[in-house]
Design a protein around this motif. Structure first.
Motif, short mmCIF file in Angstrom:
data_model
loop_
_atom_site.label_atom_id
_atom_site.label_comp_id
_atom_site.label_asym_id
_atom_site.label_seq_id
_atom_site.Cartn_x
_atom_site.Cartn_y
_atom_site.Cartn_z
N TYR A 199 -63.21 -58.97 -7.37
CA TYR A 199 -62.58 -58.49 -6.14
C TYR A 199 -61.07 -58.59 -6.27
N PHE A 200 -60.37 -57.57 -5.81
CA PHE A 200 -58.92 -57.48 -5.93
C PHE A 200 -58.37 -57.09 -4.57
N ASP A 201 -57.62 -58.00 -3.93
CA ASP A 201 -56.98 -57.68 -2.66
C ASP A 201 -55.46 -57.71 -2.85
N ASN A 202 -54.81 -56.67 -2.35
CA ASN A 202 -53.39 -56.44 -2.58
C ASN A 202 -52.66 -56.38 -1.24
N GLY A 218 -43.49 -53.88 -3.37
CA GLY A 218 -44.87 -53.55 -3.67
C GLY A 218 -45.29 -52.21 -3.13
N GLU A 219 -46.56 -51.86 -3.36
CA GLU A 219 -47.13 -50.59 -2.92
C GLU A 219 -48.65 -50.69 -2.97
N SER A 220 -49.30 -49.66 -2.44
CA SER A 220 -50.75 -49.56 -2.55
C SER A 220 -51.14 -49.37 -4.01
N VAL A 221 -52.21 -50.03 -4.45
CA VAL A 221 -52.65 -50.00 -5.84
C VAL A 221 -54.06 -49.44 -5.90
N PHE A 222 -54.28 -48.45 -6.74
CA PHE A 222 -55.57 -47.78 -6.81
C PHE A 222 -56.70 -48.74 -7.17
N ASP A 225 -59.48 -53.41 -4.10
CA ASP A 225 -60.52 -53.17 -3.10
C ASP A 225 -59.92 -53.02 -1.72
N ILE A 226 -58.88 -53.79 -1.42
CA ILE A 226 -58.16 -53.70 -0.15
C ILE A 226 -56.67 -53.63 -0.43
N ASN A 227 -56.00 -52.65 0.18
CA ASN A 227 -54.55 -52.56 0.17
C ASN A 227 -54.07 -52.76 1.60
N GLN A 228 -53.40 -53.87 1.85
CA GLN A 228 -52.94 -54.20 3.19
C GLN A 228 -51.42 -54.26 3.22
N GLY A 229 -50.79 -53.33 3.94
CA GLY A 229 -49.36 -53.39 4.14
C GLY A 229 -49.01 -54.43 5.18
N VAL A 230 -47.89 -55.14 4.97
CA VAL A 230 -47.42 -56.14 5.92
C VAL A 230 -45.92 -55.95 6.14
N GLY A 231 -45.47 -56.18 7.34
CA GLY A 231 -44.08 -55.95 7.70
C GLY A 231 -43.19 -57.14 7.43
N PHE A 232 -43.26 -57.69 6.23
CA PHE A 232 -42.41 -58.79 5.80
C PHE A 232 -41.68 -58.36 4.53
N GLY A 233 -40.55 -58.99 4.25
CA GLY A 233 -39.83 -58.73 3.02
C GLY A 233 -40.55 -59.31 1.82
N HIS A 234 -39.99 -59.07 0.63
CA HIS A 234 -40.66 -59.46 -0.62
C HIS A 234 -40.98 -60.95 -0.66
N GLY A 235 -39.99 -61.81 -0.44
CA GLY A 235 -40.24 -63.24 -0.47
C GLY A 235 -41.15 -63.72 0.64
N PRO A 236 -40.89 -63.33 1.88
CA PRO A 236 -41.73 -63.79 2.99
C PRO A 236 -43.19 -63.34 2.93
N ILE A 264 -48.18 -53.89 12.86
CA ILE A 264 -49.12 -53.48 11.82
C ILE A 264 -50.48 -54.12 12.10
N GLU A 265 -51.51 -53.33 12.06
CA GLU A 265 -52.87 -53.82 12.27
C GLU A 265 -53.54 -54.08 10.93
N PRO A 266 -54.34 -55.13 10.81
CA PRO A 266 -55.06 -55.38 9.56
C PRO A 266 -56.13 -54.33 9.31
N GLU A 267 -56.45 -54.11 8.06
CA GLU A 267 -57.49 -53.16 7.68
C GLU A 267 -58.83 -53.60 8.27
N PRO A 268 -59.75 -52.64 8.54
CA PRO A 268 -61.03 -52.99 9.17
C PRO A 268 -61.85 -53.99 8.37
N GLU A 269 -61.68 -54.01 7.03
CA GLU A 269 -62.49 -54.92 6.20
C GLU A 269 -62.08 -56.37 6.37
N ILE A 270 -60.94 -56.61 6.97
CA ILE A 270 -60.43 -57.97 7.08
C ILE A 270 -60.90 -58.59 8.39
N ASP A 271 -61.81 -59.56 8.28
CA ASP A 271 -62.25 -60.33 9.44
C ASP A 271 -61.64 -61.72 9.44
#
Length: 471
Positions: A199-202, A218-222, A225-236, A264-271
């Protein structure tokens, strides 16, 4: 990818591997490693604000654990205690990450070596037939370190069949400019992570790149399994978002879109926090609607294949030497050339790049770094790869992943040149060329000008470019 024995390499910088056993069921923790428990491996990235490890007054012993790594470890401890679960936590701290404000490319190259070091150490720490779950968490260049360590374990470790491996990337800088993260495209994960990763979560910053700490790399990676964008800078992303996510899961603060008020809302797979150690609440390895953990192959891409390219380079300037082996790697099959500095040395071969090609893969090793010398690889008149070899690790076999998708279906001249500076003291090995992609019909000839560019006298042209050293 080839399986490589790198055990003959010698350390050139220090590192620190600190295992801790957390017994949430007893609300206690202790040093050491318990082979009967699952394990977290937490690795930090580039440390640009803590000095340069090559400075004579700099000391690795004086470096405390980086903030993001410490925060993640602390919240993993807290979550284990809250859930009454037991686990090992391994903190990996590597000196080569400390390269100062302008040392990002050096930290990138040091990450490869640190990965092999971590892989060897984990092989010893985990011991024989380790059958517990493994969760690798890496921030920034720490994702490279962890990825190479997993690959090392796949080749030389002794993991049992029951082991589930999860790979978590925190703003891996695949979308950063090349001068920050050379040779690190998003496809790196597809070609480096072994199939043993279940499993690979990004998690990547959605903020645009800039030179300040609030920007993202960063960016979405093919392959994820999950690509989750977050509204924080690189370090945070590593020091603030992920530690809170460990404890709060979907209720954590995922930030806002580019400093706007839109959350930003989390992806549906994230519970909840995604990890194989919490199977009772969803856990890492079972995305919604998917199969069981052991059958998820996050980085297996059967539609992609790898085609070897025969090394038939002809000398243009100097005399590169065709070799079938590498010093220190007696068991490794190598089809390539030894290029010894001769002011300069250049070789060329005509190649057909099949339709559907995405990447050119090759193995390379610096035998001697020289005194300012650098290497370039051209397709026709287009620069594919440029690398200064002075100061890089010597006698360490590495891989290059080069994007050639724009040239798929074309034929032309592939030209490799070792550019000379100062004395004739540099040495480079290049070989085992492969195309990777989804292959279709045979390539069609490129315009004659592209082929001719490799057949004409290249020395003057390369020397003109060579007046400025490539990054």
């Amino acid at each position: 990818m080839n399986q490589i024995d790198r055990s003959s390499t010698s350390p050139v910088f220090q590192d620190r591997t600190s295992p801790e056993s957390v017994y949430g069921s007893e609300k206690t923790a202790s040093g050491g490693f318990d082979p009967g428990l699952p394990t977290y491996v937490i690795t930090h990235g580039w440390q640009r604000s803590s000095g340069d490890h090559e400075h004579p007054d700099w000391s690795f012993e004086d470096r405390t654990r980086p903030e993001g790594q410490a925060n993640i470890g602390l919240e993993v401890w807290n979550r284990m205690f809250d859930e009454g679960l037991d686990a090992n936590i391994v903190f990996y701290q590597w000196e080569g990450a400390y390269t100062g404000l302008i040392g990002a490319p050096r930290a990138r190259h040091n990450a490869d070596y640190a990965g092999y070091r971590l892989g060897r150490k984990l092989t010893a720490i985990l011991g024989s037939d380790y059958e517990q779950d493994l969760h690798f968490i890496g921030h920034s260049y720490g994702t490279i370190v962890n990825g190479i360590a997993i690959r090392y374990l796949e080749s030389w470790g002794d993991l049992g069949d029951a082991t589930v491996q999860q790979f978590t990337a925190l703003d891996a800088p695949t979308d950063a400019p090349g001068w920050i993260a050379p040779n690190f495209p998003a496809e790196w994960f597809e070609f480096v992570l072994p199939d043993s990763v279940d499993y690979f979560d990004n998690y990547f910053s959605t903020r645009p790149f800039n030179h300040a700490t609030e920007g993202g790399y960063g960016e979405s990676v093919f392959a994820a399994d999950i690509n989750q964008g977050v509204g924080f800078g690189h370090g945070p992303v590593g020091s603030e978002f992920y530690p809170e996510y460990v404890v709060k899961g979907r209720q954590a603060d995922f930030g806002t879109v580019n400093w706007t008020a839109r959350t930003i809302e989390p992806e549906p797979e994230i519970d909840d926090w995604i990890t194989p150690l919490l199977p009772a609440i969803g856990g890492a390895a079972i995305p919604a609607g998917s199969e069981s953990a052991d059958s998820v192959a996050a980085v297996t891409t059967p539609q992609r294949t790898v085609l070897p390219v025969e090394s038939i380079f002809e000398p243009l300037i100097g005399q590169p030497e065709l070799v079938s082996g590498l010093p220190g790697y007696d068991a490794f099959r190598f089809d390539g050339h030894r290029i010894a500095e001769q002011s300069p040395v250049s070789m060329m071969q005509l190649i057909d790049i099949p339709l559907g090609t995405e990447m050119l893969l090759l193995d390379w090793m610096v035998g001697a770094g020289g005194d300012g010398d650098w290497f370039t690889l051209y397709f026709g008149d287009e620069l594919l790869w440029s690398m200064g070899i002075d100061g890089l690790l010597e006698d360490l076999l590495l891989d290059a992943v080069i994007d050639v998708s724009d040239f798929a279906g074309m034929s032309g001249a592939l030209t490799a040149t070792l550019h000379s500076v100062g004395e004739s003291n540099a040495e480079l090995y290049v070989g085992n060329l492969r195309f990777a992609g989804t292959f279709g019909a045979a390539p069609v000839p490129a315009p004659l000008s592209l082929v001719a560019a490799g057949l004409l006298a290249l020395a003057a042209q390369r020397h003109r470019r060579g007046q400025r050293r490539a990054n």
